[in-house]
Design a protein around this motif. Structure first.
Motif, PDB file in Angstrom:
ATOM      1  N   ASN A  11      34.337 -25.474  55.156  1.00  0.00           N
ATOM      2  CA  ASN A  11      34.913 -25.138  56.466  1.00  0.00           C
ATOM      3  C   ASN A  11      36.351 -25.650  56.581  1.00  0.00           C
ATOM      4  O   ASN A  11      37.223 -24.971  57.115  1.00  0.00           O
ATOM      5  CB  ASN A  11      34.078 -25.760  57.593  1.00  0.00           C
ATOM      6  CG  ASN A  11      32.805 -24.966  57.840  1.00  0.00           C
ATOM      7  OD1 ASN A  11      32.634 -23.871  57.320  1.00  0.00           O
ATOM      8  ND2 ASN A  11      31.906 -25.530  58.635  1.00  0.00           N
ATOM      9  N   ALA A  43      39.658 -23.370  57.151  1.00  0.00           N
ATOM     10  CA  ALA A  43      40.606 -23.603  58.251  1.00  0.00           C
ATOM     11  C   ALA A  43      42.011 -23.829  57.688  1.00  0.00           C
ATOM     12  O   ALA A  43      43.008 -23.407  58.282  1.00  0.00           O
ATOM     13  CB  ALA A  43      40.157 -24.804  59.074  1.00  0.00           C
ATOM     14  N   ASP A  45      40.876 -32.424  58.053  1.00  0.00           N
ATOM     15  CA  ASP A  45      41.731 -31.404  57.436  1.00  0.00           C
ATOM     16  C   ASP A  45      42.984 -31.154  58.260  1.00  0.00           C
ATOM     17  O   ASP A  45      43.100 -31.621  59.398  1.00  0.00           O
ATOM     18  CB  ASP A  45      40.939 -30.093  57.244  1.00  0.00           C
ATOM     19  CG  ASP A  45      40.509 -29.455  58.548  1.00  0.00           C
ATOM     20  OD1 ASP A  45      41.388 -29.134  59.367  1.00  0.00           O
ATOM     21  OD2 ASP A  45      39.285 -29.265  58.756  1.00  0.00           O
ATOM     22  N   MET A  70      40.781 -26.161  66.269  1.00  0.00           N
ATOM     23  CA  MET A  70      40.076 -25.376  67.306  1.00  0.00           C
ATOM     24  C   MET A  70      40.479 -25.905  68.679  1.00  0.00           C
ATOM     25  O   MET A  70      40.651 -27.124  68.861  1.00  0.00           O
ATOM     26  CB  MET A  70      38.552 -25.548  67.160  1.00  0.00           C
ATOM     27  CG  MET A  70      37.943 -24.785  66.009  1.00  0.00           C
ATOM     28  SD  MET A  70      36.182 -25.139  65.817  1.00  0.00           S
ATOM     29  CE  MET A  70      36.231 -26.622  64.817  1.00  0.00           C
ATOM     30  N   HIS A  77      32.330 -21.814  68.605  1.00  0.00           N
ATOM     31  CA  HIS A  77      31.953 -21.880  67.188  1.00  0.00           C
ATOM     32  C   HIS A  77      30.855 -22.891  66.882  1.00  0.00           C
ATOM     33  O   HIS A  77      30.058 -22.698  65.976  1.00  0.00           O
ATOM     34  CB  HIS A  77      33.174 -22.196  66.320  1.00  0.00           C
ATOM     35  CG  HIS A  77      34.221 -21.131  66.384  1.00  0.00           C
ATOM     36  ND1 HIS A  77      33.914 -19.815  66.472  1.00  0.00           N
ATOM     37  CD2 HIS A  77      35.580 -21.213  66.384  1.00  0.00           C
ATOM     38  CE1 HIS A  77      35.033 -19.106  66.520  1.00  0.00           C
ATOM     39  NE2 HIS A  77      36.058 -19.934  66.475  1.00  0.00           N
ATOM     40  N   LEU A  78      30.862 -24.001  67.608  1.00  0.00           N
ATOM     41  CA  LEU A  78      29.878 -25.032  67.257  1.00  0.00           C
ATOM     42  C   LEU A  78      28.656 -25.014  68.172  1.00  0.00           C
ATOM     43  O   LEU A  78      27.669 -25.684  67.905  1.00  0.00           O
ATOM     44  CB  LEU A  78      30.535 -26.419  67.256  1.00  0.00           C
ATOM     45  CG  LEU A  78      31.805 -26.528  66.390  1.00  0.00           C
ATOM     46  CD1 LEU A  78      32.312 -27.956  66.363  1.00  0.00           C
ATOM     47  CD2 LEU A  78      31.571 -26.039  64.961  1.00  0.00           C
ATOM     48  N   ALA A 126      27.313 -19.499  64.210  1.00  0.00           N
ATOM     49  CA  ALA A 126      28.396 -18.576  63.861  1.00  0.00           C
ATOM     50  C   ALA A 126      28.100 -17.974  62.511  1.00  0.00           C
ATOM     51  O   ALA A 126      28.193 -16.789  62.291  1.00  0.00           O
ATOM     52  CB  ALA A 126      29.713 -19.321  63.810  1.00  0.00           C
ATOM     53  N   ASN A 127      27.684 -18.843  61.639  1.00  0.00           N
ATOM     54  CA  ASN A 127      27.552 -18.351  60.272  1.00  0.00           C
ATOM     55  C   ASN A 127      26.347 -17.464  60.118  1.00  0.00           C
ATOM     56  O   ASN A 127      25.319 -17.667  60.756  1.00  0.00           O
ATOM     57  CB  ASN A 127      27.534 -19.532  59.290  1.00  0.00           C
ATOM     58  CG  ASN A 127      26.168 -20.017  58.963  1.00  0.00           C
ATOM     59  OD1 ASN A 127      25.306 -20.021  59.815  1.00  0.00           O
ATOM     60  ND2 ASN A 127      25.982 -20.407  57.739  1.00  0.00           N
ATOM     61  N   SER A 128      26.505 -16.474  59.332  1.00  0.00           N
ATOM     62  CA  SER A 128      25.443 -15.508  59.058  1.00  0.00           C
ATOM     63  C   SER A 128      24.633 -15.208  60.327  1.00  0.00           C
ATOM     64  O   SER A 128      23.430 -15.273  60.301  1.00  0.00           O
ATOM     65  CB  SER A 128      24.491 -16.030  57.988  1.00  0.00           C
ATOM     66  OG  SER A 128      25.169 -16.754  57.030  1.00  0.00           O
ATOM     67  N   GLY A 176      25.995 -23.894  57.036  1.00  0.00           N
ATOM     68  CA  GLY A 176      27.314 -24.245  57.541  1.00  0.00           C
ATOM     69  C   GLY A 176      27.352 -25.590  58.243  1.00  0.00           C
ATOM     70  O   GLY A 176      26.684 -26.552  57.829  1.00  0.00           O
ATOM     71  N   PHE A 177      28.085 -25.600  59.314  1.00  0.00           N
ATOM     72  CA  PHE A 177      28.361 -26.838  60.029  1.00  0.00           C
ATOM     73  C   PHE A 177      27.112 -27.639  60.384  1.00  0.00           C
ATOM     74  O   PHE A 177      27.075 -28.856  60.270  1.00  0.00           O
ATOM     75  CB  PHE A 177      29.159 -26.487  61.292  1.00  0.00           C
ATOM     76  CG  PHE A 177      29.298 -27.611  62.237  1.00  0.00           C
ATOM     77  CD1 PHE A 177      30.128 -28.683  61.946  1.00  0.00           C
ATOM     78  CD2 PHE A 177      28.566 -27.630  63.418  1.00  0.00           C
ATOM     79  CE1 PHE A 177      30.232 -29.745  62.824  1.00  0.00           C
ATOM     80  CE2 PHE A 177      28.672 -28.686  64.296  1.00  0.00           C
ATOM     81  CZ  PHE A 177      29.504 -29.754  64.003  1.00  0.00           C
ATOM     82  N   THR A 203      41.299 -30.660  62.024  1.00  0.00           N
ATOM     83  CA  THR A 203      39.992 -31.114  62.507  1.00  0.00           C
ATOM     84  C   THR A 203      39.558 -32.377  61.773  1.00  0.00           C
ATOM     85  O   THR A 203      39.795 -32.520  60.569  1.00  0.00           O
ATOM     86  CB  THR A 203      38.948 -29.992  62.277  1.00  0.00           C
ATOM     87  OG1 THR A 203      39.389 -28.830  62.974  1.00  0.00           O
ATOM     88  CG2 THR A 203      37.571 -30.374  62.781  1.00  0.00           C
ATOM     89  N   ASN A 220      26.277 -17.979  49.673  1.00  0.00           N
ATOM     90  CA  ASN A 220      25.049 -18.394  50.355  1.00  0.00           C
ATOM     91  C   ASN A 220      23.799 -17.824  49.728  1.00  0.00           C
ATOM     92  O   ASN A 220      22.923 -17.316  50.428  1.00  0.00           O
ATOM     93  CB  ASN A 220      25.083 -17.943  51.823  1.00  0.00           C
ATOM     94  CG  ASN A 220      25.987 -18.825  52.628  1.00  0.00           C
ATOM     95  OD1 ASN A 220      26.220 -19.970  52.257  1.00  0.00           O
ATOM     96  ND2 ASN A 220      26.515 -18.289  53.715  1.00  0.00           N
TER      97      ASN A 220
HETATM   98  N1  LIG Z   1      37.087 -27.781  59.981  1.00  0.00           N
HETATM   99  C1  LIG Z   1      37.130 -26.702  60.774  1.00  0.00           C
HETATM  100  N2  LIG Z   1      38.308 -26.252  61.278  1.00  0.00           N
HETATM  101  C2  LIG Z   1      38.370 -25.170  62.074  1.00  0.00           C
HETATM  102  N3  LIG Z   1      37.301 -24.432  62.439  1.00  0.00           N
HETATM  103  C3  LIG Z   1      36.104 -24.826  61.972  1.00  0.00           C
HETATM  104  C4  LIG Z   1      35.941 -25.980  61.138  1.00  0.00           C
HETATM  105  N4  LIG Z   1      34.623 -26.110  60.859  1.00  0.00           N
HETATM  106  C5  LIG Z   1      34.000 -25.086  61.483  1.00  0.00           C
HETATM  107  N5  LIG Z   1      34.872 -24.323  62.152  1.00  0.00           N
HETATM  108  C6  LIG Z   1      34.581 -23.127  62.959  1.00  0.00           C
HETATM  109  O1  LIG Z   1      33.209 -23.118  63.253  1.00  0.00           O
HETATM  110  C7  LIG Z   1      32.606 -21.918  62.786  1.00  0.00           C
HETATM  111  C8  LIG Z   1      31.185 -22.173  62.384  1.00  0.00           C
HETATM  112  O2  LIG Z   1      31.102 -22.857  61.171  1.00  0.00           O
HETATM  113  P1  LIG Z   1      29.853 -22.732  60.237  1.00  0.00           P
HETATM  114  O3  LIG Z   1      30.066 -23.582  59.058  1.00  0.00           O
HETATM  115  O4  LIG Z   1      28.618 -22.993  61.030  1.00  0.00           O
HETATM  116  O5  LIG Z   1      29.819 -21.208  59.846  1.00  0.00           O
HETATM  117  P2  LIG Z   1      30.863 -20.359  58.961  1.00  0.00           P
HETATM  118  O6  LIG Z   1      31.711 -21.286  58.181  1.00  0.00           O
HETATM  119  O7  LIG Z   1      31.506 -19.374  59.859  1.00  0.00           O
HETATM  120  O8  LIG Z   1      29.872 -19.530  58.059  1.00  0.00           O
HETATM  121  P3  LIG Z   1      29.487 -19.737  56.531  1.00  0.00           P
HETATM  122  O9  LIG Z   1      29.008 -21.135  56.414  1.00  0.00           O
HETATM  123  O10 LIG Z   1      28.449 -18.706  56.319  1.00  0.00           O
HETATM  124  O11 LIG Z   1      30.757 -19.484  55.789  1.00  0.00           O
HETATM  125  C9  LIG Z   1      33.511 -21.443  61.677  1.00  0.00           C
HETATM  126  O12 LIG Z   1      33.441 -20.046  61.517  1.00  0.00           O
HETATM  127  C10 LIG Z   1      34.888 -21.863  62.183  1.00  0.00           C
HETATM  128  O13 LIG Z   1      35.408 -20.904  63.084  1.00  0.00           O
END
Ligand SMILES: Nc1ncnc2c1ncn2[C@@H]1O[C@H](COP(=O)(O)OP(=O)(O)OP(=O)(O)O)[C@@H](O)[C@H]1O
Length: 633
Positions: A36, A40, A78, A83, A91-92, A96-98, A123-124, A169, A261
């Protein structure tokens, strides 16, 4: 202080799953958070290049990891795009992911966390596998105000104004207490972090830095002292830029699994550097299983696109043709303009050249696999063969030359999948056409009366079991000038001249019987005739030229088909060599009217054999019942 917000329901369930996870590869949380951070940073770097913002270099955009043994925290920081308050929330606070339906479905179905984490990547939220409290400090590029997102349970989260001295972030993970089964303290160990970064994130093209304490010999003395040095943990060379020879299978596999993934290793890896009219590196994968959402509208085909290692876009669909939509991977080319938009990609000359080469590369890989790894190809065919058949059908046969030698169908003779070339090679000299029969399963097709005589002649039959099969062959018309022939359709023309004559004679002799049967069946049939198609069965249905029975079934099962039902012309064929024909003849002589009941039963029988429902099952069974009674008298 802001109010506590609630996670969206799927997110809450996913979080509960993370918090209580028994997943054995919890270490992947670091990979996910670094990924992530890298995404970013890509967004920031791309923006800087595009908008010509000075002072950005990848070297300065490091990702920092710090551990604090006292507080039991890991921090990942980073210099990415960051955000704002709304984005932190959006996003959190949601998955968001998949965010595919399958993903939500998997949670709803109560799939185990191993399945979910493995198949989707989480993801997150994977942070919650190791931490019981997570803080995300973030400042969006161009904003003055930073915010922090905090959550310590799946109950909810808060977003508060905060401070951060740079855009980007900073994520602080407060590790869970150790348990008998799990030692979370391991993630505070600098060597463990170094190992994990090397294992999962070595190719990230921003320096991942950490302060490491190392023992060094003092100057002018034999004594050692602990000194802290900032170390870059990753090599930063993207995997696809490295020399093929130096990359292990495991590295390719790990890269594929984390980037796309997936849970399983890819079936095939294609890594190429191309120089010439266009220069690029490509790293392509054929998955070894069908992605969960492959047949849903969520699945998007396309490759990731990079220019000189800078990420430009995901799912650039013009890079892979639809018939190879299962291929995942990326392309990195210096010939592409960073400012290129999706719309421009379509007309970009370099893109077209790259796409063309990529298609050829995939075709070559599949051809090689078919030749040298038959079992592997069969596995591939089971997974994705349908795509190639759709390719031919959707292009109205234009892709025939490209794809026909990659097709496979089940062979009645070989009892296995064979190619069209293999079929034709084994055709006896007198065989003019490529025979096929369609049905729901190989077993059911094998029971069709129509296949018996063809097989008896020593001819092989291709058994078609997928909806698209017949449509694909119809578009192809022939293979190497041998036309395709449905064993249930039209005249088979496999009888000898003598047999033909015999049949003609029988037909003439029994003209009025056949006409009576036809009249009795009315518009249910277009014809009733004697046949040489059958061997041990008394009757069958064949269809007149045009739409076949299988096509009728497929077309009528399509959405909105009710309004315009398609119907194949039904021909009732009777085997003159069967006992039943003699019975028909004698009933006709004694009581021509009774033949009408026989006709109706025979027609319904033939329908059932073809896999069609009978129109009036009650009447059908009544007629059989009375026939049984009269037989006993
Ligand atoms: N370090 C970061 N800086 C900026 N935005 C972030 C950061 N970490 C997460 N995000 C935001 O949060 C969203 C959700 O993150 P998450 O890891 O859950 O899914 P993803 O990265 O979109 O999907 P995947 O893991 O499938 O690639 C990201 O798409 C991004 O927009």
């Amino acid at each position: 202080m802001s109010d506590k917000k609630q996670f969206k329901s799927e997110s809450k369930r996913l979080l509960d799953l993370m918090i209580n996870s028994i997943y054995t590869h919890k270490e992947i949380f670091l990979r996910e958070l670094i990924s992530n951070a890298s995404d970013a940073s890509d967004k920031m770097y791309y923006k800087a290049l595009k908008d010509n913002i000075q002072g950005f270099s990848r070297e300065d955009m490091d990702i920092r990891i710090d551990t604090d043994k006292e507080k039991r925290t890991i921090t990942i920081e980073d210099h990415g795009i960051g955000m704002n308050e709304a984005e932190l929330d959006e996003h959190l606070g949601t998955i968001a992911n998949s965010g595919s339906n399958e993903f939500k479905q998997a949670i709803e179905d109560g799939k185990s966390d191993v399945d979910i984490i493995g198949q989707f990547g989480v993801g997150f939220y994977s942070a919650f596998m190791v931490a019981d409290k997570v803080e995300v400090f973030s400042k969006k590029y161009g904003d003055d105000q930073a915010y922090v997102w905090v959550s310590d349970t799946s109950d909810g989260y808060e977003i508060l104004p905060s401070s951060l001295d740079h855009h980007g972030t900073k994520i602080v993970l407060h590790l869970k207490p150790n348990t008998d089964d799990e030692n979370y303290d391991q993630y505070l160990d600098q060597y463990e972090i170094e190992r994990l970064v090397k294992k999962y994130s070595d190719y990230i093209h921003y320096p991942i830095k950490m302060d490491m304490t190392v023992s060094k010999k003092k100057e002018d003395s034999d004594e050692y002292e602990d000194v802290t040095e900032t170390k870059t943990l990753n090599s930063m060379v993207p995997l696809w830029k490295r020399n093929k020879k130096d990359i292990t299978e495991e590295e390719y596999n790990d890269f594929y699994k984390s980037k796309f993934n997936d849970f399983e290793n890819p079936q095939r890896v294609m890594h190429n550097r191309v120089e010439g009219a266009v220069t690029y590196d490509s790293l392509l994968f054929i998955p070894s299983k069908v992605p969960m959402n492959y047949f849903s509208s969520d699945y998007e085909r396309g490759l990731q696109l990079y220019s000189r290692g800078v990420f430009i876009m995901d799912k650039a669909k013009d890079l892979v043709p639809e018939h190879y939509r299962f291929v995942r991977g990326l392309v990195d080319s210096q010939d592409l303009n960073l400012n290129i938009s999706r719309e421009m990609l379509q007309n970009d000359r370099s893109m077209k050249l790259i796409a063309d080469r990529i298609e050829k590369r995939i075709t070559k890989e599949l051809t090689d696999m078919l030749k040298n790894d038959r079992e592997g190809y069969k596995k591939f065919w089971k997974n994705f063969g349908i795509q190639l058949k759709f390719g031919i059908y959707n292009s109205y046969g234009m892709l025939k030359d490209k794809l026909q030698d990659l097709l496979m169908f089940y062979s009645a003779k070989e009892k296995d999948y064979i190619t069209l070339a293999e079929y034709v090679d084994k055709m006896p000299a007198d065989q003019k056409e490529i025979y096929f029969a369609s049905g729901e399963t190989v077993e059911k097709i094998d029971l069709l009366p129509q296949v018996e005589t063809v097989k008896d002649k020593g001819y092989d039959i291709l058994y078609l079991t997928q909806d698209v099969d017949e449509f694909c062959l119809q578009m192809m018309r022939d293979y190497k000038e041998k036309p395709f022939k449905n064993v249930s359709q039209g005249d088979l023309n496999i009888e000898s001249e003598e047999e033909k004559k015999e049949l003609e004679q029988e037909s003439t002799d029994n003209k009025s019987l056949l006409e009576t049967i036809k009249d009795a069946l009315g518009d249910k049939v277009v014809d009733v005739k004697l046949t040489s198609r059958l061997k041990s069965h008394p009757v069958c249905l064949s269809s007149s030229e045009g739409v076949s029975f299988e096509m009728e079934k497929v077309l009528n099962a399509m959405p909105n088909a009710e309004a315009q039902q398609v119907k194949a012309g039904r021909i009732l064929e009777i085997n003159p060599k069967h006992e039943l024909f003699n019975a028909l003849k004698s009933v006709y002589e004694k009581n021509p009217d009774q033949v009408k009941d026989y006709a109706s039963i025979l027609f319904d029988e033939a329908l059932l054999i073809e896999g069609f429902p009978v129109e009036d099952p009650v009447e059908f069974s009544n007629k059989i019942t009375s026939l049984m009674i009269s037989a006993s008298k």
